[in-house]
Design a protein around this motif. Sequence first.
Motif, PDB file in Angstrom:
ATOM      1  N   UNK A   1       0.583  -1.558   0.214  1.00  0.00           N
ATOM      2  CA  UNK A   1      -0.251   0.352  -0.012  1.00  0.00           C
ATOM      3  C   UNK A   1       0.996   0.835  -0.755  1.00  0.00           C
ATOM      4  N   UNK A   2       2.054   0.928   0.281  1.00  0.00           N
ATOM      5  CA  UNK A   2       3.018   2.449   0.505  1.00  0.00           C
ATOM      6  C   UNK A   2       3.493   2.918  -0.360  1.00  0.00           C
ATOM      7  N   UNK A   3       3.734   2.143  -1.314  1.00  0.00           N
ATOM      8  CA  UNK A   3       4.521   1.373  -3.042  1.00  0.00           C
ATOM      9  C   UNK A   3       3.190   2.368  -3.391  1.00  0.00           C
ATOM     10  N   UNK A   4       2.316   1.662  -3.283  1.00  0.00           N
ATOM     11  CA  UNK A   4       1.025   2.234  -4.483  1.00  0.00           C
ATOM     12  C   UNK A   4       0.634   3.760  -4.411  1.00  0.00           C
ATOM     13  N   UNK A   5       1.033   3.798  -2.696  1.00  0.00           N
ATOM     14  CA  UNK A   5       0.685   5.164  -2.884  1.00  0.00           C
ATOM     15  C   UNK A   5       1.357   6.325  -3.434  1.00  0.00           C
ATOM     16  N   UNK A   6       2.763   5.529  -3.370  1.00  0.00           N
ATOM     17  CA  UNK A   6       4.538   6.336  -3.740  1.00  0.00           C
ATOM     18  C   UNK A   6       4.352   7.301  -1.855  1.00  0.00           C
ATOM     19  N   UNK A   7       4.737   7.068  -1.209  1.00  0.00           N
ATOM     20  CA  UNK A   7       4.683   7.799   0.189  1.00  0.00           C
ATOM     21  C   UNK A   7       6.351   6.633  -0.094  1.00  0.00           C
ATOM     22  N   UNK A   8       7.099   7.789   0.525  1.00  0.00           N
ATOM     23  CA  UNK A   8       9.194   7.559   0.723  1.00  0.00           C
ATOM     24  C   UNK A   8       8.448   7.734   2.643  1.00  0.00           C
ATOM     25  N   UNK A   9       9.044   6.575   3.082  1.00  0.00           N
ATOM     26  CA  UNK A   9       8.816   6.684   4.731  1.00  0.00           C
ATOM     27  C   UNK A   9       9.988   7.181   5.534  1.00  0.00           C
ATOM     28  N   UNK A  10      11.430   6.914   5.455  1.00  0.00           N
ATOM     29  CA  UNK A  10      12.224   8.699   5.313  1.00  0.00           C
ATOM     30  C   UNK A  10      11.879   9.674   5.539  1.00  0.00           C
ATOM     31  N   UNK A  11      10.526  10.203   3.856  1.00  0.00           N
ATOM     32  CA  UNK A  11      10.049  11.293   3.812  1.00  0.00           C
ATOM     33  C   UNK A  11       9.457  11.645   5.708  1.00  0.00           C
ATOM     34  N   UNK A  12       8.267  11.144   5.742  1.00  0.00           N
ATOM     35  CA  UNK A  12       7.179  10.317   6.533  1.00  0.00           C
ATOM     36  C   UNK A  12       7.923  10.780   8.170  1.00  0.00           C
ATOM     37  N   UNK A  13       8.974  10.035   8.175  1.00  0.00           N
ATOM     38  CA  UNK A  13       9.124   9.634   9.732  1.00  0.00           C
ATOM     39  C   UNK A  13       9.832  11.362  10.143  1.00  0.00           C
ATOM     40  N   UNK A  14      10.552  11.606   8.422  1.00  0.00           N
ATOM     41  CA  UNK A  14      11.866  13.258   9.146  1.00  0.00           C
ATOM     42  C   UNK A  14      10.565  14.207   9.909  1.00  0.00           C
ATOM     43  N   UNK A  15       9.007  14.000   8.518  1.00  0.00           N
ATOM     44  CA  UNK A  15       7.936  14.678   8.642  1.00  0.00           C
ATOM     45  C   UNK A  15       7.270  14.477  10.358  1.00  0.00           C
ATOM     46  N   UNK A  16       7.495  13.539  11.049  1.00  0.00           N
ATOM     47  CA  UNK A  16       6.644  13.104  12.468  1.00  0.00           C
ATOM     48  C   UNK A  16       7.916  13.861  13.563  1.00  0.00           C
ATOM     49  N   UNK A  17       9.025  13.711  12.724  1.00  0.00           N
ATOM     50  CA  UNK A  17      10.538  13.693  14.240  1.00  0.00           C
ATOM     51  C   UNK A  17      11.069  15.412  13.598  1.00  0.00           C
ATOM     52  N   UNK A  18      10.088  15.653  12.215  1.00  0.00           N
ATOM     53  CA  UNK A  18      10.943  17.159  12.777  1.00  0.00           C
ATOM     54  C   UNK A  18      11.555  18.375  13.246  1.00  0.00           C
ATOM     55  N   UNK A  19       9.795  18.526  13.957  1.00  0.00           N
ATOM     56  CA  UNK A  19       9.891  19.604  15.019  1.00  0.00           C
ATOM     57  C   UNK A  19      10.373  19.361  16.248  1.00  0.00           C
ATOM     58  N   UNK A  20      11.349  18.018  16.517  1.00  0.00           N
ATOM     59  CA  UNK A  20      12.412  17.283  17.868  1.00  0.00           C
ATOM     60  C   UNK A  20      13.590  17.588  17.237  1.00  0.00           C
ATOM     61  N   UNK A  21      13.492  17.144  15.651  1.00  0.00           N
ATOM     62  CA  UNK A  21      15.427  17.209  15.169  1.00  0.00           C
ATOM     63  C   UNK A  21      15.899  18.474  14.477  1.00  0.00           C
ATOM     64  N   UNK A  22      16.870  18.927  14.853  1.00  0.00           N
ATOM     65  CA  UNK A  22      17.887  19.512  14.407  1.00  0.00           C
ATOM     66  C   UNK A  22      17.660  19.488  13.101  1.00  0.00           C
ATOM     67  N   UNK A  23      18.109  20.827  11.998  1.00  0.00           N
ATOM     68  CA  UNK A  23      17.719  20.920  10.980  1.00  0.00           C
ATOM     69  C   UNK A  23      19.143  20.428   9.947  1.00  0.00           C
ATOM     70  N   UNK A  24      20.320  20.144  10.833  1.00  0.00           N
ATOM     71  CA  UNK A  24      21.537  19.803  10.580  1.00  0.00           C
ATOM     72  C   UNK A  24      20.789  18.268  10.580  1.00  0.00           C
ATOM     73  N   UNK A  25      20.681  18.199  11.853  1.00  0.00           N
ATOM     74  CA  UNK A  25      20.562  16.192  11.583  1.00  0.00           C
ATOM     75  C   UNK A  25      19.640  16.099  10.702  1.00  0.00           C
ATOM     76  N   UNK A  26      19.192  16.068   9.934  1.00  0.00           N
ATOM     77  CA  UNK A  26      18.000  16.580   9.274  1.00  0.00           C
ATOM     78  C   UNK A  26      18.998  15.941   7.673  1.00  0.00           C
ATOM     79  N   UNK A  27      19.823  17.086   7.334  1.00  0.00           N
ATOM     80  CA  UNK A  27      21.258  17.222   6.805  1.00  0.00           C
ATOM     81  C   UNK A  27      21.558  16.182   6.434  1.00  0.00           C
ATOM     82  N   UNK A  28      22.188  15.935   7.758  1.00  0.00           N
ATOM     83  CA  UNK A  28      23.127  14.517   7.273  1.00  0.00           C
ATOM     84  C   UNK A  28      22.905  13.642   7.489  1.00  0.00           C
ATOM     85  N   UNK A  29      21.193  13.196   7.376  1.00  0.00           N
ATOM     86  CA  UNK A  29      20.500  12.206   7.202  1.00  0.00           C
ATOM     87  C   UNK A  29      19.509  11.982   5.674  1.00  0.00           C
ATOM     88  N   UNK A  30      19.935  12.924   5.418  1.00  0.00           N
ATOM     89  CA  UNK A  30      19.559  12.631   3.665  1.00  0.00           C
ATOM     90  C   UNK A  30      21.031  13.090   2.756  1.00  0.00           C
TER      91      UNK A  30
END
Length: 166
Positions: free
Chosen positions: A12-41
């Motif tokens: 279902x995730x694949x059918x909808x074109x959902x990127x799991x990493x993007x989804x997790x980052x969007x859930x955590x982004x308020x708690x993650x330092x922007x540098x951490x997000x860049x490092x993950x990417x």
Amino acid sequence: MSSEIPEKLIMEIQKRGINIVDLIISLLEKDLDPNTIVEIRIELAEKYFREAEEYINKNDPIQASEKLYKSVEERLKALAEIHKISELEEARKNNRWFTWLLGKAAKTLARKMNEPKIAETWAIAYDIHVWGFHEAKYTIDEIKDFIDYVKWLIEYTKHVFSQRNR
């Protein structure tokens, strides 16, 4: 972790074109330092690039195409995070990066950073994504022609990130 996710959910995730990493980052982004997000990417982009090289060595242009595309995609997302462009906010609002939004981001970044090679690299990445991966029309040699662009974007993103964190 993927062994813990039911197969039906993965489909279902694949059918909808959902990127799991993007989804997790969007859930955590308020708690993650922007540098951490860049490092993950950046880490993801490097992983995809290494995988692309492996597929090139195995003479698999289809998978090599997809991994090179994903590497460029993650680099653009990292640069978007560094520069806080409007497309980043749009992706956050939608909890995902649409392909058209990545194209707009590449153009915005190219203008903002006065570096047209960013948009050019995206255009080539999208081309091999469509014709190398989805349509399976490109040979391994045609895919290899793109590697220097991806390497350039890898180094360019690292440079921009390191300059920002001085």
